[in-house]
Design a protein around this motif. Structure first.
Motif, short mmCIF file in Angstrom:
data_model
loop_
_atom_site.label_atom_id
_atom_site.label_comp_id
_atom_site.label_asym_id
_atom_site.label_seq_id
_atom_site.Cartn_x
_atom_site.Cartn_y
_atom_site.Cartn_z
N GLY A 65 0.86 -1.33 0.24
CA GLY A 65 0.31 0.07 0.29
C GLY A 65 0.98 1.37 0.40
O GLY A 65 0.79 2.09 -0.65
N MET A 66 1.87 0.96 0.90
CA MET A 66 3.27 2.44 0.73
C MET A 66 3.39 2.64 -0.76
O MET A 66 4.27 4.03 -0.75
CB MET A 66 4.27 2.22 2.24
N VAL A 67 3.97 1.18 -1.22
CA VAL A 67 4.18 1.46 -2.44
C VAL A 67 3.90 2.34 -3.25
O VAL A 67 4.18 3.24 -4.64
CB VAL A 67 4.74 0.51 -3.13
N VAL A 68 2.88 1.49 -3.46
CA VAL A 68 1.28 1.94 -4.35
C VAL A 68 1.25 3.59 -4.72
O VAL A 68 0.61 4.68 -5.26
CB VAL A 68 0.47 0.67 -4.26
N LEU A 69 0.84 4.08 -2.99
CA LEU A 69 0.65 5.21 -3.12
C LEU A 69 1.86 6.12 -3.18
O LEU A 69 1.59 7.17 -3.82
CB LEU A 69 0.67 5.31 -1.21
N ILE A 70 2.50 5.78 -2.88
CA ILE A 70 3.95 6.56 -3.58
C ILE A 70 4.44 6.66 -4.71
O ILE A 70 4.30 8.03 -5.35
CB ILE A 70 4.98 5.70 -2.49
N VAL A 115 -2.83 19.90 6.95
CA VAL A 115 -4.25 18.50 7.56
C VAL A 115 -4.44 17.99 6.53
O VAL A 115 -4.56 16.34 6.91
CB VAL A 115 -4.79 19.50 9.06
N ALA A 116 -5.17 18.53 5.97
CA ALA A 116 -5.46 18.14 4.25
C ALA A 116 -5.56 17.31 4.10
O ALA A 116 -5.63 15.59 3.83
CB ALA A 116 -6.78 19.05 3.44
N LEU A 117 -3.83 17.69 3.40
CA LEU A 117 -3.00 16.94 2.48
C LEU A 117 -2.82 15.75 3.43
O LEU A 117 -3.11 14.16 3.02
CB LEU A 117 -1.18 17.62 2.65
N ALA A 118 -2.64 15.45 5.34
CA ALA A 118 -2.23 14.57 5.41
C ALA A 118 -3.34 13.63 5.52
O ALA A 118 -3.35 12.56 5.95
CB ALA A 118 -1.79 15.30 7.32
N LEU A 119 -4.29 14.15 5.87
CA LEU A 119 -5.35 12.84 6.04
C LEU A 119 -5.86 12.20 4.77
O LEU A 119 -6.28 11.41 5.54
CB LEU A 119 -6.40 14.02 6.79
N VAL A 120 -6.31 13.34 3.70
CA VAL A 120 -6.40 12.53 2.86
C VAL A 120 -5.35 11.02 2.50
O VAL A 120 -5.88 10.28 1.93
CB VAL A 120 -6.31 13.16 1.26
N LEU A 121 -3.80 11.73 2.21
CA LEU A 121 -2.56 10.51 2.19
C LEU A 121 -3.35 9.33 3.98
O LEU A 121 -2.73 8.35 3.58
CB LEU A 121 -1.71 11.33 2.57
N LEU A 122 -3.57 9.80 4.48
CA LEU A 122 -3.36 8.87 5.92
C LEU A 122 -4.58 7.59 5.21
O LEU A 122 -4.60 6.43 5.63
CB LEU A 122 -3.86 9.44 6.64
#
Length: 247
Positions: A65-70, A115-122
């Motif tokens: 999941g981490m690699v795919v998201l990156i 905050v918006a970026l962190a929440l979306v990526l999380l």
């Protein structure tokens, strides 16, 4: 037709397909009908990568999941995440429509952006990991396609309110018929993959649009490029979560 697809691909991604093409305003609207097919290209790449990492290399779902998201962020060049950041600041600090639009144009990032970026990526990372843990890597084609179908509809149906933005020429040069055909064809393709997942993803996309409409489109009485980006990322996140819950 092929040039329109390549322009859409080069605008929405950083994939090295062909030589760089110009994006004249008179032709920019032609690319909107190809946004969903570009989403399919992204989805197929994500599916292939997830399959190799999960089935061939046998990596844990969280690592996959981490690699795919990156790679996902890299493929799009964080284009839509920029909109999330700007809209996060605007929603948090803009108490009037004029102030919201002013904040969106500001290149500085405030707390709302972070905050918006962190929440979306999380949310996307958590949902990706859960989806892969279920073995549903094929469903990764749904989020980028559904998000760009939603984007195409919003571009077609919502007034663009900036006179100097990159999307100012889209409404006058795009074809609603072509956008409809593109959305229908891609919807049929997703329905063939999984009708249940398509229905779930459609509902999730609608909910994402309602959130963006309520928080951003309605207050400023229209859309901007940043709002387009926020819609794509929000829809992708909603679809990912819905697929985890509904499958």
């Amino acid at each position: 037709m092929m040039n329109s697809f390549l322009r859409a691909l080069q605008f929405l991604t950083r994939l090295p397909f062909g030589k760089a093409l110009e994006h004249p305003p008179a032709l920019s609207g032609d690319t909107v009908a190809w946004y969903a097919p570009v989403g399919m290209v992204i989805g197929i790449l994500m599916t292939a990568i997830a399959w190799v990492l999960s089935q061939w290399l046998q990596l844990p779902p969280a690592i996959v999941g981490m690699v795919v998201l990156i790679i996902w962020v890299g493929i799009t060049g964080a284009l839509h995440l920029d909109g999330v950041a700007d809209c996060g600041d605007a929603w948090m600090g803009g108490h009037t429509p004029a102030r919201m639009l002013e904040i969106m144009k500001d290149t500085a990032c405030g707390v709302g952006a972070i905050v918006a970026l962190a929440l979306v990526l999380l949310v996307k990372f958590s949902a990706l990991s859960a989806l892969l843990a279920q073995g549903d890597w094929l469903l990764l084609v749904f989020p980028p396609v559904m998000a760009r179908i939603a984007l195409s509809i919003v571009i077609c149906a919502t007034p663009y309110i900036r006179s100097d933005g990159i999307g100012r020429s889209l409404p006058s040069t795009m074809s609603a018929k072509a956008i409809g055909i593109s959305g229908l064809v891609l919807s049929l393709a997703l329905g063939i993959v999984s009708l249940q997942s398509f229905i779930i993803a459609t509902v999730a996309s609608a909910l994402a649009f309602l959130l963006i409409y309520r928080c951003l489109i309605k207050p400023v009485k229209g859309a901007t490029g940043d709002i387009y980006g926020a819609l794509v990322e929000t829809a992708e996140a909603f679809v990912l979560v819905s697929l985890v819950v509904g499958n």
